[in-house]
Design a protein around this motif. Structure first.
Motif, mmCIF file in Angstrom:
data_model
loop_
_atom_site.group_PDB
_atom_site.id
_atom_site.type_symbol
_atom_site.label_atom_id
_atom_site.label_comp_id
_atom_site.label_asym_id
_atom_site.label_seq_id
_atom_site.Cartn_x
_atom_site.Cartn_y
_atom_site.Cartn_z
ATOM 1 N N ALA A 179 57.436 50.672 76.519
ATOM 2 C CA ALA A 179 56.133 49.986 76.539
ATOM 3 C C ALA A 179 56.086 48.975 77.682
ATOM 4 O O ALA A 179 55.091 48.870 78.411
ATOM 5 C CB ALA A 179 55.886 49.292 75.204
ATOM 6 N N TRP A 180 57.209 48.238 77.876
ATOM 7 C CA TRP A 180 57.250 47.263 78.968
ATOM 8 C C TRP A 180 57.140 47.976 80.307
ATOM 9 O O TRP A 180 56.413 47.530 81.209
ATOM 10 C CB TRP A 180 58.556 46.449 78.916
ATOM 11 C CG TRP A 180 58.484 45.264 79.834
ATOM 12 C CD1 TRP A 180 58.115 44.000 79.505
ATOM 13 C CD2 TRP A 180 58.723 45.267 81.264
ATOM 14 N NE1 TRP A 180 58.100 43.203 80.631
ATOM 15 C CE2 TRP A 180 58.474 43.954 81.721
ATOM 16 C CE3 TRP A 180 59.107 46.224 82.171
ATOM 17 C CZ2 TRP A 180 58.609 43.588 83.052
ATOM 18 C CZ3 TRP A 180 59.235 45.870 83.518
ATOM 19 C CH2 TRP A 180 58.991 44.559 83.938
ATOM 20 N N ARG B 67 53.586 48.946 81.003
ATOM 21 C CA ARG B 67 52.753 47.788 81.382
ATOM 22 C C ARG B 67 53.105 47.316 82.795
ATOM 23 O O ARG B 67 52.237 46.984 83.594
ATOM 24 C CB ARG B 67 52.961 46.639 80.385
ATOM 25 C CG ARG B 67 52.257 46.868 79.047
ATOM 26 C CD ARG B 67 52.206 45.593 78.215
ATOM 27 N NE ARG B 67 53.512 45.206 77.699
ATOM 28 C CZ ARG B 67 54.021 45.640 76.536
ATOM 29 N NH1 ARG B 67 53.335 46.465 75.767
ATOM 30 N NH2 ARG B 67 55.212 45.243 76.132
ATOM 31 N N THR C 147 61.855 48.147 77.542
ATOM 32 C CA THR C 147 61.388 49.211 76.643
ATOM 33 C C THR C 147 60.422 50.116 77.422
ATOM 34 O O THR C 147 59.936 49.748 78.501
ATOM 35 C CB THR C 147 60.618 48.632 75.445
ATOM 36 O OG1 THR C 147 59.469 47.953 75.963
ATOM 37 C CG2 THR C 147 61.471 47.694 74.610
ATOM 38 N N PRO D 149 53.015 55.462 71.479
ATOM 39 C CA PRO D 149 52.953 53.992 71.558
ATOM 40 C C PRO D 149 53.754 53.260 70.482
ATOM 41 O O PRO D 149 54.404 52.255 70.786
ATOM 42 C CB PRO D 149 51.456 53.709 71.430
ATOM 43 C CG PRO D 149 50.790 54.938 71.964
ATOM 44 C CD PRO D 149 51.707 56.074 71.674
ATOM 45 N N HIS D 150 53.755 53.746 69.236
ATOM 46 C CA HIS D 150 54.474 52.947 68.237
ATOM 47 C C HIS D 150 55.996 53.045 68.395
ATOM 48 O O HIS D 150 56.727 52.180 67.950
ATOM 49 C CB HIS D 150 54.019 53.271 66.797
ATOM 50 C CG HIS D 150 54.419 54.601 66.303
ATOM 51 N ND1 HIS D 150 53.554 55.671 66.296
ATOM 52 C CD2 HIS D 150 55.588 55.061 65.806
ATOM 53 C CE1 HIS D 150 54.182 56.721 65.821
ATOM 54 N NE2 HIS D 150 55.414 56.383 65.518
ATOM 55 N N GLU E 167 57.312 50.685 71.899
ATOM 56 C CA GLU E 167 57.575 49.241 71.832
ATOM 57 C C GLU E 167 59.049 48.956 71.561
ATOM 58 O O GLU E 167 59.559 47.911 71.949
ATOM 59 C CB GLU E 167 56.719 48.574 70.742
ATOM 60 C CG GLU E 167 55.238 48.477 71.076
ATOM 61 C CD GLU E 167 54.920 47.588 72.293
ATOM 62 O OE1 GLU E 167 55.784 46.806 72.717
ATOM 63 O OE2 GLU E 167 53.795 47.719 72.813
ATOM 64 N N SER E 168 59.739 49.870 70.904
ATOM 65 C CA SER E 168 61.142 49.595 70.583
ATOM 66 C C SER E 168 62.115 50.489 71.353
ATOM 67 O O SER E 168 63.288 50.166 71.493
ATOM 68 C CB SER E 168 61.385 49.758 69.076
ATOM 69 O OG SER E 168 61.006 51.071 68.702
#
Ligand SMILES: CC(C)(COP(=O)(O)OP(=O)(O)OC[C@H]1O[C@@H](n2cnc3c(N)ncnc32)[C@H](O)[C@@H]1OP(=O)(O)O)[C@@H](O)C(=O)NCCC(=O)NCCSC(=O)/C=C/c1ccc(O)cc1
Length: 575
Positions: free
Chosen positions: A87-88, A91, A85, A66-67, A70-71
């Motif tokens: 993360a996007w 989601r 990304t 997860p960390h 995000e990037s």
């Protein structure tokens, strides 16, 4: 008599009788007649066996931590530079899955038909559909209305997701349709995927969907070895195995940190396997092109410092022929690896590419929709180079037989026969077509590929011919039977046969032999237009010859080989 005795093959214990050579490094077992993969999976590539796993969960479980997610950029749009990304992506998959399930009422077993060129949202759509246990079916947006109507009906689609410019082709089918992106005119009443993602974030989680590996995940269309397009039924287990294979190919070719370029269509297994599934498990970045265009490809490589491109042979030919001497070295200096599949690459074109781009590793793969992706790969570039023209070695967990088409006996290295394959990714069968399934998968689970191949002494596969009645145009399948049926529907055509004609640029083009009605004035151009109006551009008949009778066997089967040699004779006599 054992297979070894039948071929009089020397085994280590039998050194007094030299007989035909024994090739211990080929992976060939003379006792069984089976080729085994010489390469082995490491622990990190093992195919998971727990039954309660689906392909979306498997892929998402390999997303970056997860960390980092995000990037870390997963996808970049080559035209707009829009970026997603990891993360996007995660989601958006979760939100879209909730929207499909709660808002649109799509649930396990419902078929979702996707009609779109490549886009940043295409992978999200595939993974969201898989995650709710719905069944994905995809189509080429160049297909005609009637081709689309056939697939919608055959697959039993409950929902369609369409690019705005293709919507008109779905309207006549009556299937409820949402758009891949918002229509430019804001008053459009059709819901879009973007809106569905935005409006579904707050909806409650989908804990009630229970999936197992043996559930159907997709129905992808292929012509198989004969006839017209058939739905290839693939399960979550097949995709999980395919993704494990792809992770292995990336690791053994040291491509873990490469930037990939995607212009291969995601609606086919080749593009789907790389760009909607496999590469997300490696954590790489992919630059997405809506569709292939030669100069846009060169520009994208330069702008995004692309390292790795999965392609088909016409793209390699384009790079050899059309890159100008001045400038191309800097344009392509970032490129490190190119993999070509879907149709054979000739040794000459492969050698030409290696000479012009000595800093790029070129590998061939052999893949089929019916095996949910690839079966072969060259782990090392040196070996691929030394065997230009080879499609590589069996991927771990694949077995093969090379079967004599006359006797049905399995053959040792350097002997040509039909390639049969077995692996955890072999399709379940063709949708609603028991006969075609039985003709393709035998009772022991061997898939008959319809390709004539041989293995060399080191286990490298060479594809030499095709027994399946299939034309390969730009890596797309064209079934002669489909074009013959269209030709026969013309009132002035009495009989017709379609054959492949070799072509430098596209690999092969469809050519029609036509028997016209007595007194008919039908011209070549009229025949070409008649077919072109009813099929996607890659299926167009591109040459026509009028003939007095189609050669047929006593059972009425078209003697295509006779027509192929006739077309070659005609071509030679013109030179
Ligand atoms: C990149 C190619 C080679 C060339 O693209 P193109 O130049 O745009 O040509 P197209 O054939 O797509 O379409 C161009 C035609 O469409 C027409 N067209 C354009 N847009 C329009 C319009 N909107 N309206 C109507 N007409 C139009 C255009 O005019 C033109 O018509 P024509 O000149 O008559 O051919 C393209 O053909 C292509 O992507 N082929 C790949 C097919 C493919 O992926 N096959 C995979 C099969 S599965 C397989 O083998 C698996 C392998 C595998 C291997 C490894 C793995 O790990 C996993 C799997």
């Amino acid at each position: 008599m054992s297979a070894a005795e039948a071929w009089n093959i020397t085994t280590k214990e039998d050194s007094n009788n030299p007989g035909p050579p024994h090739y211990p490094k080929s992976g060939f077992d003379p006792q069984t007649g089976i080729y085994h993969s010489i390469n082995k999976f490491g622990d990190q590539h093992k195919i998971p066996t727990r039954p309660d796993l689906d392909i979306a969960t498997y892929v998402l479980s390999h997303f970056p931590h997860p960390h980092q997610a995000e990037s870390k950029i997963a996808l970049i749009d080559s035209a707009t530079n829009q970026q997603f990304t990891y993360a996007w992506l995660q989601r958006s998959i979760r939100s879209l899955a909730k929207g499909l399930y709660h808002t649109l009422g799509i649930s396990k077993g419902d078929v979702v038909f996707v009609l779109s060129p490549n886009s940043l949202l295409y992978p999200t759509i595939c993974l969201a559909v898989f995650s709710i246990g719905a069944i994905l079916t995809t189509a080429n947006p160049l297909n005609t209305k009637s081709e689309i109507a056939k697939q919608v009906s055959d697959s039993g689609a409950k929902l369609a997701i369409s690019a705005p410019e293709e919507l008109h082709k779905l309207v006549p089918t009556g299937v409820p349709t949402i758009l891949t992106s918002r229509k430019p005119n804001k008053d459009s009443s059709s819901l879009s995927i973007e809106e569905l993602i935005e409006s579904s974030d707050h909806l409650y989680q989908l804990s009630q969907v229970k999936l197992v590996q043996s559930d159907t995940a997709a129905i992808l269309y292929s012509s198989g070895t004969t006839g017209t397009s058939k739905g290839v039924v693939l399960t979550h287990a097949h995709f999980i195995a395919d993704v494990a294979f792809l992770r292995w190919t990336v690791d053994v070719s040291s491509a873990q940190n490469d930037v990939f370029l995607c212009f291969l269509p995601i609606f086919h297994i080749y593009g789907l396997s790389f760009f909607a599934l496999g590469l997300f498990c490696v954590g790489t970045t992919t630059v997405v092109m809506k569709k292939y265009e030669f100069h846009a490809m060169l520009q994208a490589i330069k702008t995004h410092k692309v390292n790795n491109i999965p392609v088909v042979p016409p793209v390699i030919l384009g790079l050899v022929k059309y890159t100008s001497k001045a400038g191309f070295e800097s344009e392509l200096s970032s490129l490190r690896r190119v993999t070509t599949g879907a149709a054979p690459l000739s040794k000459e074109v492969g050698d030409g590419f290696r000479k012009k781009f000595p800093w790029v590793e070129l590998r061939q793969v052999y893949g089929l929709t019916e095996i949910c992706g690839a079966a072969t790969f060259s782990p090392t570039h040196k070996e691929a180079k030394a065997r230009s023209g080879s499609s590589g070695m069996l991927i771990p967990s694949f077995c093969a037989k090379v079967v004599d088409t006359e006797t049905g006996k399995p053959l040792p290295p350097y002997r040509e026969g039909e390639l049969w394959l077995k692996s955890p990714s072999i399709m379940k069968g063709y949708l609603g077509n028991v006969e075609a399934t039985a003709a393709t998968i035998d009772s022991d689970g061997w898939l008959k590929t319809g390709d004539i191949c041989y293995f060399d002494e080191d286990g490298f596969l060479f594809v030499v011919d095709r027994i399946k009645e299939l034309i390969k145009h730009n890596g797309y399948q064209v079934a002669p039977a489909e074009l013959e049926a269209i030709l026969l529907s013309h009132p002035s055509i009495l009989d017709a046969a379609v054959i492949p004609v070799e072509n430098d640029e596209a690999g092969q083009i469809p050519m029609a032999y036509v028997v016209k009605a007595v007194g008919s004035e039908l011209s070549e151009d009229q025949v070409i237009k008649f077919v072109a109006d009813q099929v996607a551009p890659y299926k167009k008949v591109r040459r026509v010859s009028f003939i007095s009778a189609i050669p047929r066997s006593s059972s009425g089967k078209i003697l295509r080989k006779n027509l192929v040699s006739q077309s070659k004779q005609k071509f030679i006599s013109k030179l």
